[in-house]
Design a protein around this motif. Structure first.
Motif, mmCIF file in Angstrom:
data_model
loop_
_atom_site.group_PDB
_atom_site.id
_atom_site.type_symbol
_atom_site.label_atom_id
_atom_site.label_comp_id
_atom_site.label_asym_id
_atom_site.label_seq_id
_atom_site.Cartn_x
_atom_site.Cartn_y
_atom_site.Cartn_z
ATOM 1 N N UNK A 1 0.838 -1.195 0.000
ATOM 2 C CA UNK A 1 0.000 0.000 0.000
ATOM 3 C C UNK A 1 0.875 1.247 0.000
ATOM 4 N N UNK A 2 0.245 2.359 -0.263
ATOM 5 C CA UNK A 2 0.959 3.635 -0.220
ATOM 6 C C UNK A 2 1.566 3.882 1.161
ATOM 7 N N UNK A 3 2.645 4.646 1.180
ATOM 8 C CA UNK A 3 3.217 5.083 2.439
ATOM 9 C C UNK A 3 3.899 3.998 3.239
ATOM 10 N N UNK A 4 4.516 3.022 2.557
ATOM 11 C CA UNK A 4 5.237 1.943 3.240
ATOM 12 C C UNK A 4 4.305 1.109 4.119
ATOM 13 N N UNK A 5 3.045 1.041 3.751
ATOM 14 C CA UNK A 5 2.093 0.206 4.467
ATOM 15 C C UNK A 5 1.792 -1.049 3.655
ATOM 16 N N UNK A 6 1.171 -2.020 4.322
ATOM 17 C CA UNK A 6 0.816 -3.290 3.686
ATOM 18 C C UNK A 6 -0.564 -3.727 4.167
ATOM 19 N N UNK A 7 -1.232 -4.509 3.338
ATOM 20 C CA UNK A 7 -2.403 -5.252 3.780
ATOM 21 C C UNK A 7 -2.058 -6.731 3.690
ATOM 22 N N UNK A 8 -2.406 -7.480 4.710
ATOM 23 C CA UNK A 8 -2.207 -8.931 4.721
ATOM 24 C C UNK A 8 -3.543 -9.619 4.963
ATOM 25 N N UNK A 9 -3.783 -10.685 4.243
ATOM 26 C CA UNK A 9 -5.013 -11.456 4.389
ATOM 27 C C UNK A 9 -4.674 -12.918 4.647
ATOM 28 N N UNK A 10 -5.173 -13.444 5.749
ATOM 29 C CA UNK A 10 -5.058 -14.854 6.079
ATOM 30 C C UNK A 10 -6.394 -15.500 5.712
ATOM 31 N N UNK A 11 -6.366 -16.436 4.787
ATOM 32 C CA UNK A 11 -7.580 -17.032 4.236
ATOM 33 C C UNK A 11 -7.682 -18.503 4.616
ATOM 34 N N UNK A 12 -8.792 -18.881 5.213
ATOM 35 C CA UNK A 12 -9.078 -20.286 5.500
ATOM 36 C C UNK A 12 -9.983 -20.823 4.399
ATOM 37 N N UNK A 13 -9.431 -21.641 3.518
ATOM 38 C CA UNK A 13 -10.179 -22.188 2.394
ATOM 39 C C UNK A 13 -11.075 -23.368 2.779
ATOM 40 N N UNK A 14 -10.863 -23.938 3.948
ATOM 41 C CA UNK A 14 -11.480 -25.229 4.276
ATOM 42 C C UNK A 14 -12.829 -25.076 4.960
ATOM 43 N N UNK A 15 -13.503 -26.213 5.112
ATOM 44 C CA UNK A 15 -14.782 -26.283 5.812
ATOM 45 C C UNK A 15 -14.600 -26.471 7.308
ATOM 46 N N UNK A 16 -13.360 -26.452 7.768
ATOM 47 C CA UNK A 16 -13.061 -26.614 9.186
ATOM 48 C C UNK A 16 -12.296 -25.387 9.687
#
Length: 397
Positions: free
Chosen positions: A316-331
């Motif tokens: 992202x702008x300004x030395x920032x970041x977005x991180x996404x942790x994704x659980x693909x499973x049914x558990x």
């Protein structure tokens, strides 16, 4: 209209510049209503976009999809269906503009649309002039009834027609990724579909015959290796959103988060007039919208895959970041992320972070929890859910 002067002195019309500098945000009638549309629905949707706070977070386009068309008149000019749109498109555009919003319309590169209405083949310049006269701001251009047509040539023709019409319009290429439009469409349209149509499920594929529908994860998986083609004014389009159309709240949050991380246009596909408060809160989450609309315009990359758990990072702008942790499973799955064990690097944006050297603060864009990268991240992710964080360096709050 922007004109490019070639080395030989020839002039070529170009797509309207200055539009879609961040991924488009709006609504489209197809996912929820298909051909069951009329001018009352469009007016009420514009009203709801304002009333529900969607305009306030950046949603601005109210897009009419297929089946608005009537017949062409004696001179070949396309007319709206007189029963569905008796007031005409100019009056409808004026109403939408009066709300501080913009109006979009649909056509097709073939002689007929996917819904069997008149397409624009052979009428491209005439239709573009008509749209400009009506006050249209956005054109979605489909790919039905196109045997023997070359996609790049067909879409370039409509691009040139829009440019000559003299009114800036976002040009949305809906060719379903069949001819790899990411390789040629950057100078033709403002976005291009990368896959077949979305289907209202999180992880499935639906093939009733002619068409194929892909769930959220199936569409995500098809974005691999496409991020280098996206950027301000030219986006990989993962299709319209199904948030509010029947998936779980966790799935809806994950769906919106994925589209935001991947810098896909955010085009709503639900009934804005009657959505639940939970759906409204999801769609108006300012932190997630800010990630989508980040001016750097970099599509996220997958940085880690551990069974059903995947991690995506978006500079992202300004030395920032977005991180996404994704659980693909049914558990449910447990997240135990040691920041210092992983160097965060993106070759495309030439950005990297060594968490051994720099501590970032993080904020959870859904739960509003906060923390920093000096300690391991521990969380439990429900099935088909995400943890979405914005990382801010202490030096640049």
């Amino acid at each position: 209209m922007t004109v490019f002067i070639g080395a030989t002195g020839n002039c070529w019309a170009q797509k309207a510049e200055g539009l879609a500098s961040t991924p488009q945000m709006g609504w489209n009638s197809w996912n929820k209503f298909a051909c069951d549309i009329d001018e009352r629905l469009i007016r009420e949707t514009a009203d709801a976009m304002v009333r529900q706070g969607l305009k306030d977070v950046g949603f601005q386009y109210v897009n009419i999809d297929d089946c608005w068309q009537g017949q062409r008149d004696a001179d070949g000019n396309i007319q709206p269906d007189p029963k569905r749109f008796p007031s005409g498109m100019k009056a409808l555009a004026d109403y939408v503009h009066g709300k501080g919003l913009k109006l979009g319309i649909y056509s097709d590169a073939g002689a007929t649309t996917c819904g069997g209405r008149p397409g624009s083949r052979g009428h491209e310049y005439q239709d573009a002039r008509t749209y400009a006269r009506w006050g249209i701001d956005y054109v979605k251009y489909d790919w039905c009834d196109t045997p023997g047509l070359n996609a790049e040539a067909a879409y370039t023709t409509m691009r040139d027609a829009i440019a000559k019409a003299g009114r800036p319009m976002v040009f949305s290429i809906c060719e379903w990724g069949m001819s790899k439009p990411w390789e040629w469409a950057g100078h033709v349209g403002h976005s291009w579909r990368t896959t077949p149509d979305i289907y209202n499920c999180f992880d499935c594929e639906y093939s009733p015959g002619f068409s194929t529908g892909l769930g959220v994860l199936r569409i995500l998986d098809k974005q691999a290796n496409l991020r280098k083609f996206a950027g301000p004014g030219h986006w990989n389009d993962m299709d319209m959103l199904e948030v509010g159309n029947g998936m779980s709240e966790d799935e809806d949050r994950a769906h919106l988060s994925i589209w935001a991380m991947m810098a896909s246009p955010l085009i709503l596909g639900n009934d804005l007039r009657s959505m639940t408060e939970a759906t409204r809160r999801i769609l108006t989450n300012p932190g997630v919208i800010a990630v989508s609309q980040d001016k750097l315009g970099v599509q996220a990359l997958r940085i880690l895959a551990d069974g059903p758990l995947e991690i995506y990072a978006k500079p992202l702008e300004g030395d920032q970041w977005a991180l996404m942790f994704l659980n693909r499973s049914n558990q449910a799955v447990d997240v135990r992320h040691d920041w210092k064990a992983h160097l965060l690097t993106d070759d495309l944006s030439k950005r990297s972070v060594d968490f051994k050297q720099t501590v970032y603060r993080w904020s959870d864009l859904w739960s509003k929890k906060t923390g920093d990268t000096s300690a391991k991240l521990e969380a439990r992710l429900a099935p088909h859910s995400v943890l979405m964080l914005r990382l801010t360096s202490p030096a640049k709050p």
